[in-house]
Design a protein around this motif. Structure first.
Motif, PDB file in Angstrom:
ATOM      1  N   ASP A 120      -5.546 -28.459  19.092  1.00  0.00           N
ATOM      2  CA  ASP A 120      -4.834 -28.299  17.823  1.00  0.00           C
ATOM      3  C   ASP A 120      -5.018 -26.863  17.345  1.00  0.00           C
ATOM      4  OD1 ASP A 120      -7.293 -28.053  16.570  1.00  0.00           O
ATOM      5  OD2 ASP A 120      -7.140 -29.900  15.413  1.00  0.00           O
ATOM      6  N   SER A 121      -4.416 -26.531  16.205  1.00  0.00           N
ATOM      7  CA  SER A 121      -4.466 -25.175  15.640  1.00  0.00           C
ATOM      8  C   SER A 121      -3.911 -24.120  16.596  1.00  0.00           C
ATOM      9  CB  SER A 121      -5.903 -24.806  15.248  1.00  0.00           C
ATOM     10  OG  SER A 121      -6.427 -25.766  14.360  1.00  0.00           O
TER      11      SER A 121
ATOM     12  N   THR B  28      -0.994 -25.644  10.099  1.00  0.00           N
ATOM     13  CA  THR B  28      -1.707 -26.504  11.047  1.00  0.00           C
ATOM     14  C   THR B  28      -2.252 -27.748  10.341  1.00  0.00           C
ATOM     15  OG1 THR B  28      -3.694 -25.138  10.806  1.00  0.00           O
ATOM     16  CG2 THR B  28      -2.280 -24.673  12.672  1.00  0.00           C
ATOM     17  N   GLU B  29      -2.653 -27.583   9.096  1.00  0.00           N
ATOM     18  CA  GLU B  29      -3.107 -28.744   8.321  1.00  0.00           C
ATOM     19  C   GLU B  29      -1.994 -29.769   8.179  1.00  0.00           C
ATOM     20  OE1 GLU B  29      -5.883 -30.833   5.934  1.00  0.00           O
ATOM     21  OE2 GLU B  29      -6.170 -29.049   7.182  1.00  0.00           O
TER      22      GLU B  29
ATOM     23  N   THR C 111      -1.420 -21.443  17.402  1.00  0.00           N
ATOM     24  CA  THR C 111      -0.397 -20.594  16.774  1.00  0.00           C
ATOM     25  C   THR C 111      -0.355 -19.279  17.529  1.00  0.00           C
ATOM     26  OG1 THR C 111      -1.954 -19.559  15.245  1.00  0.00           O
ATOM     27  CG2 THR C 111      -0.856 -21.552  14.469  1.00  0.00           C
TER      28      THR C 111
ATOM     29  N   ARG D  97      -1.210 -19.842   8.160  1.00  0.00           N
ATOM     30  CA  ARG D  97      -1.564 -20.538   9.418  1.00  0.00           C
ATOM     31  C   ARG D  97      -2.311 -21.843   9.121  1.00  0.00           C
ATOM     32  NH1 ARG D  97      -2.223 -15.380  12.146  1.00  0.00           N
ATOM     33  NH2 ARG D  97      -4.108 -15.099  10.915  1.00  0.00           N
ATOM     34  N   ALA D  98      -3.282 -21.742   8.208  1.00  0.00           N
ATOM     35  CA  ALA D  98      -4.096 -22.920   7.892  1.00  0.00           C
ATOM     36  C   ALA D  98      -3.232 -24.027   7.285  1.00  0.00           C
ATOM     37  CB  ALA D  98      -5.229 -22.541   6.942  1.00  0.00           C
TER      38      ALA D  98
END
Ligand SMILES: [Zn+2]
Length: 372
Positions: free
Chosen positions: A165-166, A154-155, A168, A150-151
């Motif tokens: 943002d982020s 999104t990064e 999911t 996930r990180a």
């Protein structure tokens, strides 16, 4: 005092040149971006009389809707009408900026201004501008690896929605696989069916970031052969910008509506021509600033009762009405587009206040000057 570059940047932030049609010629036509701008005049057409009006009033910038130069020229000598206009402006220290099809489609643009001038409410574009294309990336990952995936996604640009943002979404389930000869599995053994608790992680991705997000996801994923989907998303057509506008008026007759149109627009020799039964009820109304016959097919089968636009021609109009399409209200091209000028003027004053003086030219530049 703002510079010409400041004022141009402001106008272009509202009417981005990139949204203009590919055949169009918009933006700064003449002027030094470093020059001070104390007075801005707005007009539909860059005619010689309009240029003289701007210079006599002391305008530092003339903002027009129609391009002075749409097709290539090899001379701007003052021996032609366009050359004389340009000379008048530059000799008078006045810059020139065109906002044409980029101003047609925008919020607070030409078609929206026309719709509001006619009292339409609940506006939506006839043909919404396409949104920036999006994909959805879906990936299956063991629960212990989900945070890292996930990180990484999104990064790399996944999961941006408006002011968030982020973003999911994760559900969990069972993944099954059997590693074959040659595999070096992160979980399980070659030749044996494995069952693993996995997360299904999904996020929207701007299409321009598709490859970067998939690469980041693969790099963060613990599996040798991650399972993932990349799905292109359909455009829901919800953009507030786009071609023309459709809205609603309190139910009236075509005759009364046409009278309202005539009263709302600046007077011209052209006046308001109507095709349709005067007693026909009118509630849903479409408008398009400028020549709008290219939208007739789209409106033929719609719930629109009347279509307000300009430059309609005999055969298209006749056939359209014969086939039971909306009534047609043909208004002067200049008058329809003039409705945008007070709107953009107010917007500029709202942003710059008393730092600039503004003026809307009321000189009628419609080519039709009288009728019998
Ligand atoms: Zn026009």
């Amino acid at each position: 005092m703002p510079s010409l570059a400041d004022v141009v940047d402001l106008l272009h932030s509202w009417y981005p040149p990139g949204t203009a049609d590919s055949w169009d010629a918009v933006g700064l036509v003449a002027g030094d971006p470093a020059a001070d701008v104390g007075r801005v005049m707005f007009a539909v057409d860059p005619t010689l009389d309009v240029a003289r009006e701007a210079v006599e009033w002391g305008a530092d910038l003339l903002v027009v809707h129609h391009p002075l130069f749409l097709t290539p020229v090899s001379s701007v000598a003052a021996t032609t009408p366009k050359g004389r206009t340009l000379h008048t402006l530059t000799a008078g220290g006045c810059a020139l900026l065109t906002a044409h099809t980029n101003a047609d489609q925008a919020v607070s643009g030409v078609s929206e201004s026309l719709a509001l001038a006619l009292g339409l409410t609940d506006l939506a574009p006839i043909r919404p501008a396409p949104s920036a294309p999006l994909d959805k990336v879906v990936v299956f990952v063991p629960l212990t690896g989900a945070d890292a995936v996930r990180a990484a996604m999104t990064e790399a640009g996944a999961g941006r929605l408006g002011d968030y943002d982020s973003c999911t979404w994760t559900t969990t389930g069972e993944g099954r696989f059997r590693p074959l000869d040659g595999a070096s599995p992160a979980i399980g053994a070659v030749g044996e069916l494995e069952v693993v608790d996995e997360a299904r992680v999904e996020a929207v991705v701007p299409r321009s970031r598709r490859t970067a997000v998939v690469r980041a996801m693969l790099a963060a994923h613990p599996y040798e052969e991650p399972a993932f989907d990349v799905v292109p998303l359909a455009d829901p057509g919800l953009a507030g910008t786009g071609t023309g506008r459709i809205g609603t008026v309190e139910e009236t007759t075509l005759e009364a509506f046409a009278a309202r149109v005539a009263a709302a627009l600046p007077a011209t020799a052209h006046g308001v021509r109507v095709a349709g039964d005067p007693s026909r009820p009118v509630r849903r109304v479409a408008v398009c600033g400028g020549a709008g016959d290219f939208l007739l097919d789209e409106l033929a089968g719609s719930d629109v009762d009347a279509y307000v636009t300009s430059d309609l021609r005999h055969h298209r109009a006749g056939e359209f009405v014969e086939h039971g399409g909306p009534a047609l209200v043909d208004v002067a091209h200049w008058a329809a587009e003039w409705t945008w000028l007070p709107v953009v003027e107010a917007r500029l004053r709202g942003e710059l206040g008393d730092r600039v003086g503004t003026r809307v030219s009321t000189r009628c530049t419609d080519p039709w000057t009288f009728r019998h």
